[in-house]
Write a protein that holds these residues in place. Structure first.
Motif, PDB file in Angstrom:
ATOM      1  N   ASP A 255       0.834  -1.206   0.000  1.00  0.00           N
ATOM      2  CA  ASP A 255       0.000   0.000   0.000  1.00  0.00           C
ATOM      3  C   ASP A 255       0.865   1.251   0.000  1.00  0.00           C
ATOM      4  OD1 ASP A 255      -2.591   1.507   0.554  1.00  0.00           O
ATOM      5  OD2 ASP A 255      -1.430   2.004   2.348  1.00  0.00           O
ATOM      6  N   LEU A 256       1.931   1.263   0.792  1.00  0.00           N
ATOM      7  CA  LEU A 256       2.842   2.405   0.833  1.00  0.00           C
ATOM      8  C   LEU A 256       3.520   2.600  -0.521  1.00  0.00           C
ATOM      9  CD1 LEU A 256       4.439   4.614   2.277  1.00  0.00           C
ATOM     10  CD2 LEU A 256       6.018   2.844   3.092  1.00  0.00           C
ATOM     11  N   GLN A 257       3.960   1.523  -1.127  1.00  0.00           N
ATOM     12  CA  GLN A 257       4.608   1.619  -2.430  1.00  0.00           C
ATOM     13  C   GLN A 257       3.663   2.211  -3.475  1.00  0.00           C
ATOM     14  OE1 GLN A 257       5.451  -2.110  -4.460  1.00  0.00           O
ATOM     15  NE2 GLN A 257       7.369  -1.289  -5.240  1.00  0.00           N
ATOM     16  N   SER A 258       2.427   1.723  -3.520  1.00  0.00           N
ATOM     17  CA  SER A 258       1.452   2.232  -4.489  1.00  0.00           C
ATOM     18  C   SER A 258       1.163   3.704  -4.268  1.00  0.00           C
ATOM     19  CB  SER A 258       0.153   1.426  -4.395  1.00  0.00           C
ATOM     20  OG  SER A 258       0.355   0.079  -4.747  1.00  0.00           O
ATOM     21  N   ALA A 259       1.045   4.100  -3.005  1.00  0.00           N
ATOM     22  CA  ALA A 259       0.738   5.498  -2.705  1.00  0.00           C
ATOM     23  C   ALA A 259       1.853   6.430  -3.153  1.00  0.00           C
ATOM     24  CB  ALA A 259       0.477   5.657  -1.208  1.00  0.00           C
ATOM     25  N   LEU A 260       3.094   6.036  -2.947  1.00  0.00           N
ATOM     26  CA  LEU A 260       4.221   6.880  -3.352  1.00  0.00           C
ATOM     27  C   LEU A 260       4.338   6.961  -4.875  1.00  0.00           C
ATOM     28  CD1 LEU A 260       6.850   5.772  -0.691  1.00  0.00           C
ATOM     29  CD2 LEU A 260       5.723   8.001  -0.852  1.00  0.00           C
ATOM     30  N   ILE A 261       4.043   5.859  -5.559  1.00  0.00           N
ATOM     31  CA  ILE A 261       4.028   5.896  -7.028  1.00  0.00           C
ATOM     32  C   ILE A 261       2.903   6.804  -7.524  1.00  0.00           C
ATOM     33  CG2 ILE A 261       3.482   4.530  -9.077  1.00  0.00           C
ATOM     34  CD1 ILE A 261       6.304   4.100  -8.289  1.00  0.00           C
ATOM     35  N   ASP A 262       1.720   6.689  -6.913  1.00  0.00           N
ATOM     36  CA  ASP A 262       0.569   7.494  -7.330  1.00  0.00           C
ATOM     37  C   ASP A 262       0.771   8.974  -7.060  1.00  0.00           C
ATOM     38  OD1 ASP A 262      -0.685   5.199  -8.155  1.00  0.00           O
ATOM     39  OD2 ASP A 262      -1.916   4.982  -6.354  1.00  0.00           O
ATOM     40  N   SER A 263       1.693   9.322  -6.166  1.00  0.00           N
ATOM     41  CA  SER A 263       1.944  10.739  -5.878  1.00  0.00           C
ATOM     42  C   SER A 263       2.554  11.467  -7.068  1.00  0.00           C
ATOM     43  CB  SER A 263       2.881  10.867  -4.678  1.00  0.00           C
ATOM     44  OG  SER A 263       4.221  10.478  -5.032  1.00  0.00           O
ATOM     45  N   ASN A 264       3.140  10.694  -8.003  1.00  0.00           N
ATOM     46  CA  ASN A 264       3.830  11.236  -9.186  1.00  0.00           C
ATOM     47  C   ASN A 264       5.127  11.965  -8.853  1.00  0.00           C
ATOM     48  OD1 ASN A 264       2.171  10.307 -11.282  1.00  0.00           O
ATOM     49  ND2 ASN A 264       0.722  11.988 -10.979  1.00  0.00           N
ATOM     50  N   TYR A 265       5.553  11.904  -7.596  1.00  0.00           N
ATOM     51  CA  TYR A 265       6.863  12.452  -7.263  1.00  0.00           C
ATOM     52  C   TYR A 265       7.979  11.513  -7.720  1.00  0.00           C
ATOM     53  CZ  TYR A 265       4.237  15.435  -3.988  1.00  0.00           C
ATOM     54  OH  TYR A 265       3.360  16.327  -3.419  1.00  0.00           O
ATOM     55  N   TYR A 266       7.672  10.225  -7.791  1.00  0.00           N
ATOM     56  CA  TYR A 266       8.713   9.224  -8.043  1.00  0.00           C
ATOM     57  C   TYR A 266       8.328   8.316  -9.207  1.00  0.00           C
ATOM     58  CZ  TYR A 266      10.043  10.829  -3.434  1.00  0.00           C
ATOM     59  OH  TYR A 266      10.394  11.632  -2.379  1.00  0.00           O
ATOM     60  N   SER A 267       9.341   7.964  -9.992  1.00  0.00           N
ATOM     61  CA  SER A 267       9.124   7.035 -11.104  1.00  0.00           C
ATOM     62  C   SER A 267       9.284   5.590 -10.660  1.00  0.00           C
ATOM     63  CB  SER A 267      10.114   7.322 -12.242  1.00  0.00           C
ATOM     64  OG  SER A 267      11.459   7.184 -11.792  1.00  0.00           O
ATOM     65  N   GLU A 268      10.102   5.360  -9.627  1.00  0.00           N
ATOM     66  CA  GLU A 268      10.296   4.016  -9.086  1.00  0.00           C
ATOM     67  C   GLU A 268      10.332   4.086  -7.571  1.00  0.00           C
ATOM     68  OE1 GLU A 268      13.537   1.750 -10.667  1.00  0.00           O
ATOM     69  OE2 GLU A 268      13.302   2.577 -12.683  1.00  0.00           O
ATOM     70  N   VAL A 269       9.668   3.119  -6.958  1.00  0.00           N
ATOM     71  CA  VAL A 269       9.673   3.005  -5.500  1.00  0.00           C
ATOM     72  C   VAL A 269       9.824   1.524  -5.148  1.00  0.00           C
ATOM     73  CG1 VAL A 269       8.382   3.338  -3.367  1.00  0.00           C
ATOM     74  CG2 VAL A 269       8.193   5.026  -5.199  1.00  0.00           C
ATOM     75  N   GLU A 270      10.806   1.217  -4.331  1.00  0.00           N
ATOM     76  CA  GLU A 270      10.975  -0.152  -3.848  1.00  0.00           C
ATOM     77  C   GLU A 270      10.966  -0.138  -2.325  1.00  0.00           C
ATOM     78  OE1 GLU A 270      14.131  -3.906  -3.926  1.00  0.00           O
ATOM     79  OE2 GLU A 270      14.371  -2.240  -5.329  1.00  0.00           O
ATOM     80  N   VAL A 271      10.054  -0.913  -1.756  1.00  0.00           N
ATOM     81  CA  VAL A 271       9.933  -1.002  -0.304  1.00  0.00           C
ATOM     82  C   VAL A 271      10.473  -2.361   0.133  1.00  0.00           C
ATOM     83  CG1 VAL A 271       8.376  -0.892   1.661  1.00  0.00           C
ATOM     84  CG2 VAL A 271       7.899   0.475  -0.370  1.00  0.00           C
ATOM     85  N   GLU A 272      11.509  -2.342   0.976  1.00  0.00           N
ATOM     86  CA  GLU A 272      12.204  -3.575   1.336  1.00  0.00           C
ATOM     87  C   GLU A 272      12.238  -3.765   2.854  1.00  0.00           C
ATOM     88  OE1 GLU A 272      16.329  -5.814   0.089  1.00  0.00           O
ATOM     89  OE2 GLU A 272      16.377  -3.648   0.385  1.00  0.00           O
TER      90      GLU A 272
END
Length: 621
Positions: A255-272
């Motif tokens: 959910d956090l990864q999707s939200a950060l991608i949907d913000s359009n601030y970032y092109s790639e987000v990896e949550v590890e």
């Protein structure tokens, strides 16, 4: 000479022998299995080595017999997977002419062994977890069911998957076996699963350097780099919907990864997550961020019978500053509407859903009933409510120069900008309009919803005591409901209602008055061509609105639907509702960018009018 002839002849014969030999001695095998079908048959064919090597033309006679001899045992192993432990196989191998073989297996699978008492124990913290208790109740294998080893393995996999997804990183089987008793002909699964302790969420670190891996085997923990990101951490942490110390769940990280991608601030987000480096069962979380392009440009074109040809261009600054502010500019133009707008957005509260906006626009809007020149600036606060609704509170200031009725709208108005005809209301209005709206939608699928609904309610007003040229209070409600009958049929219901209180209606600009007619209201009529009329018979709009629609569609192909519809209603003043009706048929194409609608509609209450074509693109909800 004779010796040379004999030598040449011998060479030719040998060459012919080696070249021709494969043609007369190529091995072919036909495998025939009888007595089982479905998944059991598929598994038998997967286990049979002779079935896999039947295309090998170089098999010798001895090899064919060997493969055939292995067949019965392979078949028994394949059938045991589905609980057949008393199978009998009648195997037969025949050789026909030219090295052609037929391997035949006649199977009597016998009875399927049943599952006896299931010895399934959950140990550790998971013993009290309702997730494991629910899985235990709905375990893939049940007592007295025919045994399926595939279901047994599936159950084991689900236990391990559930443990991993919910933070039981030390989970393991202390016992796992499937006991087969051929005397009682019962299978007893024994599964003792110790979940161990449940881990919790630890600290979340946002890392702007993708090369700084923090959770790789054999790599020591590195100091988090000081590289500054495009967005401040104070904003990023507001995207997190779990707290440090909360029970671990994979879904929360997704959910956090999707939200950060949907913000359009970032092109790639990896949550590890890194359970290997947990301290006191708290798992550190590393979020690797790759910044999106700073500026985004867009352009589009389309056509609709309401608007005619249309195009738009836009530009957005995705992150004006580290606080996550955004600035946008756009131009939209069609035969009825030409406008440019500016927007500035500030994330507040929960940045996924809440924002404070400043918007301004200037443009012209021309329909068959009105011509408006509108300049507007406004502020609004958009927030998601706990019940799933979205609330928008706004304050707009609008300057509107207008002429109602007697206007050459649409394409004629576009080609003859400014040309008006006699009659109707004209004026210049200034309105300071506070208001609030609520919106909610739900659907099982937004591309092709089989069930769902959408509601929107708005209340706004203005007062001459606050600097406006006229006073009014207005409430508008709009809704749509979709219900399916079977797999391919749907009913779509739509309704619009509005009411206005205004002491001097003639001073209200057209943007406040109600008009109807067009693609999404009453089909069979021109866009906003219906409403109350003045003494000259010209449409001037109304204080109130009541429109309803019912539509049925049938999906006759995967991407194509046919539809029939009936629309009715009107804008009106007082209690004099002159109901206008439209009906027709249409087709729908579920395109990659959304449903495309093509309707042929007839104005039922105006029998002399021509059938009108309506073409538009838009979602069902």
């Amino acid at each position: 000479m004779i010796m040379h002839f004999r030598y040449t002849t011998l060479v030719i014969l040998l060459l012919f022998f080696f070249i021709a030999k494969p043609a007369w001695s190529a091995t072919t095998i036909h495998v025939n299995v009888e007595g089982v079908e479905g998944e059991a048959l598929k598994n038998v064919m997967a286990y049979l080595t002779i079935a896999h090597q039947k295309e090998d033309t170089d098999l010798s006679k001895r090899q064919v017999h060997y493969l055939h001899h292995k067949g019965p045992n392979e078949i028994k192993s394949a059938l045991e997977v589905y609980g057949y432990y008393k199978a009998k196989i009648d195997a037969e191998l025949k050789e026909h002419n030219n090295n052609a073989w037929e391997a035949r297996y006649l199977i009597n699978p016998g009875p399927r062994i049943k599952v006896g008492v299931i010895d399934l124990e959950i140990l550790g913290d998971g013993a009290k977890d309702t997730l494991f208790q629910n899985l235990k109740k709905d375990f893939p294998i049940k007592e007295n069911d025919p045994l399926s080893q595939a279901s047994y393995e599936k159950g084991k996999d689900e236990l391990q998957k559930l443990a991993h997804e919910h933070g039981y990183f030390d989970a393991k089987f202390t016992q796992q076996r499937l006991q087969i008793n051929l005397k009682t002909y019962l299978a007893t699964p024994v599964l003792h699963f110790d979940t161990g302790s449940r881990y919790r969420f630890g600290q979340v670190e946002f890392i702007n350097d993708r090369t700084m891996q923090q959770c790789e085997d054999g790599v020591e923990t590195q100091e988090i780099p000081s590289k500054k990101g495009i967005i401040e951490s104070e904003l990023l942490v507001r995207y997190i919907r779990f707290k440090e110390g909360d029970p671990y769940k994979n879904a929360s990280l997704a959910d956090l990864q999707s939200a950060l991608i949907d913000s359009n601030y970032y092109s790639e987000v990896e949550v590890e997550p890194c359970p290997e480096r947990a301290v006191n069962l708290e798992v550190p979380i590393f979020v690797y961020l790759t910044a999106n392009t700073h500026h985004h440009y867009s352009a589009g074109a389309g056509f609709g019978t309401n608007t005619g040809p249309r195009f738009n261009i836009g530009w957005e600054d995705r992150y004006v500053n580290e606080h996550g502010h955004k600035f946008s500019f756009g131009i939209r133009a069609s035969t009825i509407n030409q406008v440019f707008n500016l927007g500035y957005a500030i994330p507040v509260g929960d940045p996924r859903t809440d924002q404070f906006r400043i918007d301004s626009s200037y443009g012209r809007r021309m329909t068959v009933t009105s011509d408006d020149e509108i300049g507007q600036i406004g502020i609004r606060h958009i927030a998601a409510l706990s019940n799933g609704w979205q609330r928008t509170a706004f304050l707009d200031f609008r300057r509107e120069r207008y002429h109602i009725s007697g206007v050459a709208g649409g394409l004629a108005g576009f080609l003859n900008m400014g040309k008006r005809y006699d009659g109707g209301d004209s004026g210049l209005s200034y309105l300071l309009t506070p208001g609030i709206s609520w919106f909610h939608t739900e659907a099982d699928n937004f591309v092709y919803p089989r069930k769902g609904y959408r509601f929107n309610v708005e209340v706004s007003g203005a007062s001459s005591y606050a600097g406006s040229t006229s006073s009014f209070v207005q409430a508008t409600a709009e809704g749509k409901f979709i219900h399916s009958i079977g797999e391919r049929s749907r009913f779509l219901f739509r309704g619009n209602a509005g009411v206005t209180w205004a002491p001097n209606f003639s001073k209200l600009p057209p943007s406040i008055r109600y008009f109807t007619g067009g693609d999404n209201t009453i089909r069979g009529y021109n866009f906003e061509a219906i409403g109350p009329k003045n003494e000259n018979g010209q449409v001037i709009g109304g204080k109130n609105l009541l429109v309803g629609s019912i539509e049925y569609d049938y999906r006759f192909l995967d991407k194509w639907l046919i539809a029939g519809f009936y629309d009715a209603g009107n804008a009106f003043t007082g209690f004099n509702l002159d109901v206008q009706q439209g009906a027709g048929v249409g087709v729908r194409w579920l395109s990659p960018i959304g449903p495309v609608h093509l309707d042929l509609a007839y104005a039922v209450t105006r029998p002399g009018d021509h059938i009108r074509l309506h073409f538009y693109l838009g979602p069902d909800l």
